[in-house]
Design an enzyme around this catalytic site. Sequence first.
Site, PDB file in Angstrom:
ATOM      1  N   GLU A 135     -38.198  89.505   2.563  1.00 54.83           N
ATOM      2  CA  GLU A 135     -39.258  88.819   3.307  1.00 54.83           C
ATOM      3  C   GLU A 135     -40.408  88.435   2.389  1.00 54.83           C
ATOM      4  O   GLU A 135     -40.999  87.361   2.546  1.00 54.83           O
ATOM      5  CB  GLU A 135     -39.766  89.663   4.471  1.00 54.83           C
ATOM      6  CG  GLU A 135     -40.781  88.896   5.291  1.00 54.83           C
ATOM      7  CD  GLU A 135     -41.033  89.439   6.686  1.00 54.83           C
ATOM      8  OE1 GLU A 135     -41.931  88.896   7.342  1.00 54.83           O
ATOM      9  OE2 GLU A 135     -40.334  90.372   7.117  1.00 54.83           O
ATOM     10  N   HIS A 190     -33.415  75.333   4.573  1.00 54.76           N
ATOM     11  CA  HIS A 190     -34.027  74.284   5.399  1.00 54.76           C
ATOM     12  C   HIS A 190     -35.531  74.310   5.173  1.00 54.76           C
ATOM     13  O   HIS A 190     -36.164  75.367   5.270  1.00 54.76           O
ATOM     14  CB  HIS A 190     -33.726  74.534   6.882  1.00 54.76           C
ATOM     15  CG  HIS A 190     -34.584  73.742   7.810  1.00 54.76           C
ATOM     16  ND1 HIS A 190     -34.386  72.405   8.048  1.00 54.76           N
ATOM     17  CD2 HIS A 190     -35.667  74.109   8.554  1.00 54.76           C
ATOM     18  CE1 HIS A 190     -35.307  71.974   8.905  1.00 54.76           C
ATOM     19  NE2 HIS A 190     -36.086  72.986   9.220  1.00 54.76           N
ATOM     20  N   HIS A 249     -26.523  94.878   4.765  1.00 49.65           N
ATOM     21  CA  HIS A 249     -26.462  95.749   3.592  1.00 49.65           C
ATOM     22  C   HIS A 249     -24.994  95.972   3.258  1.00 49.65           C
ATOM     23  O   HIS A 249     -24.253  96.585   4.026  1.00 49.65           O
ATOM     24  CB  HIS A 249     -27.205  97.050   3.869  1.00 49.65           C
ATOM     25  CG  HIS A 249     -28.618  96.806   4.315  1.00 49.65           C
ATOM     26  ND1 HIS A 249     -29.590  96.359   3.451  1.00 49.65           N
ATOM     27  CD2 HIS A 249     -29.195  96.897   5.530  1.00 49.65           C
ATOM     28  CE1 HIS A 249     -30.716  96.200   4.111  1.00 49.65           C
ATOM     29  NE2 HIS A 249     -30.510  96.519   5.380  1.00 49.65           N
ATOM     30  N   GLY A 298     -38.540  72.411   6.826  1.00 49.32           N
ATOM     31  CA  GLY A 298     -39.041  71.500   7.846  1.00 49.32           C
ATOM     32  C   GLY A 298     -40.552  71.555   7.913  1.00 49.32           C
ATOM     33  O   GLY A 298     -41.200  72.273   7.155  1.00 49.32           O
ATOM     34  N   SER A 306     -24.565 100.151  -1.615  1.00 42.74           N
ATOM     35  CA  SER A 306     -25.739 100.969  -1.916  1.00 42.74           C
ATOM     36  C   SER A 306     -26.241 100.718  -3.332  1.00 42.74           C
ATOM     37  O   SER A 306     -25.459 100.502  -4.252  1.00 42.74           O
ATOM     38  CB  SER A 306     -25.400 102.460  -1.784  1.00 42.74           C
ATOM     39  OG  SER A 306     -25.023 102.763  -0.473  1.00 42.74           O
ATOM     40  N   GLY A 317     -43.613  85.191   8.337  1.00 44.12           N
ATOM     41  CA  GLY A 317     -42.258  85.548   8.743  1.00 44.12           C
ATOM     42  C   GLY A 317     -42.088  85.456  10.248  1.00 44.12           C
ATOM     43  O   GLY A 317     -42.897  85.990  11.009  1.00 44.12           O
TER      44      GLY A 317
END
Length: 140
Positions: free
Chosen positions: A63, A107, A90, A109, A93, A83
């Site tokens: 993020e 994308h 996942h 936009g 490990s 966000g």
Amino acid sequence: MIWLKNYSLEEVNRIFDKYMTQLLEIKATAILDNTIIATMPITDKVKQPFGILHGGASVVLAESIGSVASNLIIDTTKYVGVGLEVNANHIKSGIAGFVTATCTAVHIGKSTHVWDIKIHNDQHALLCISRLTVAIVEKK
């Protein structure tokens, strides 16, 4: 190139040198045409109690790099990218070394950006696949 200007690694890392990204030692290592690459060390700060990379740390990395990428595309005097939705699968490990996140535009936009983020370990094994949608909202 999708970036608003030619950002340097130093400029991007000044953003990462604050807040949670500083705590997790996230650093940008490359800025390409539609991609940003960043690393994060696998330290005790990002491990779960069982000694492996915490999935939440991978999501923070995903993020963070995607949100920063969106904000490098827009006029931040008028808009901010935040966000809207993040998901992560996942795959494997992480135990030691560094993880590398490659964030690529899917994308771009006017009101949303979608990013694909793949996180690999030092041996180039895929640890996590994430998709981030960023909302572009007007500053108040």
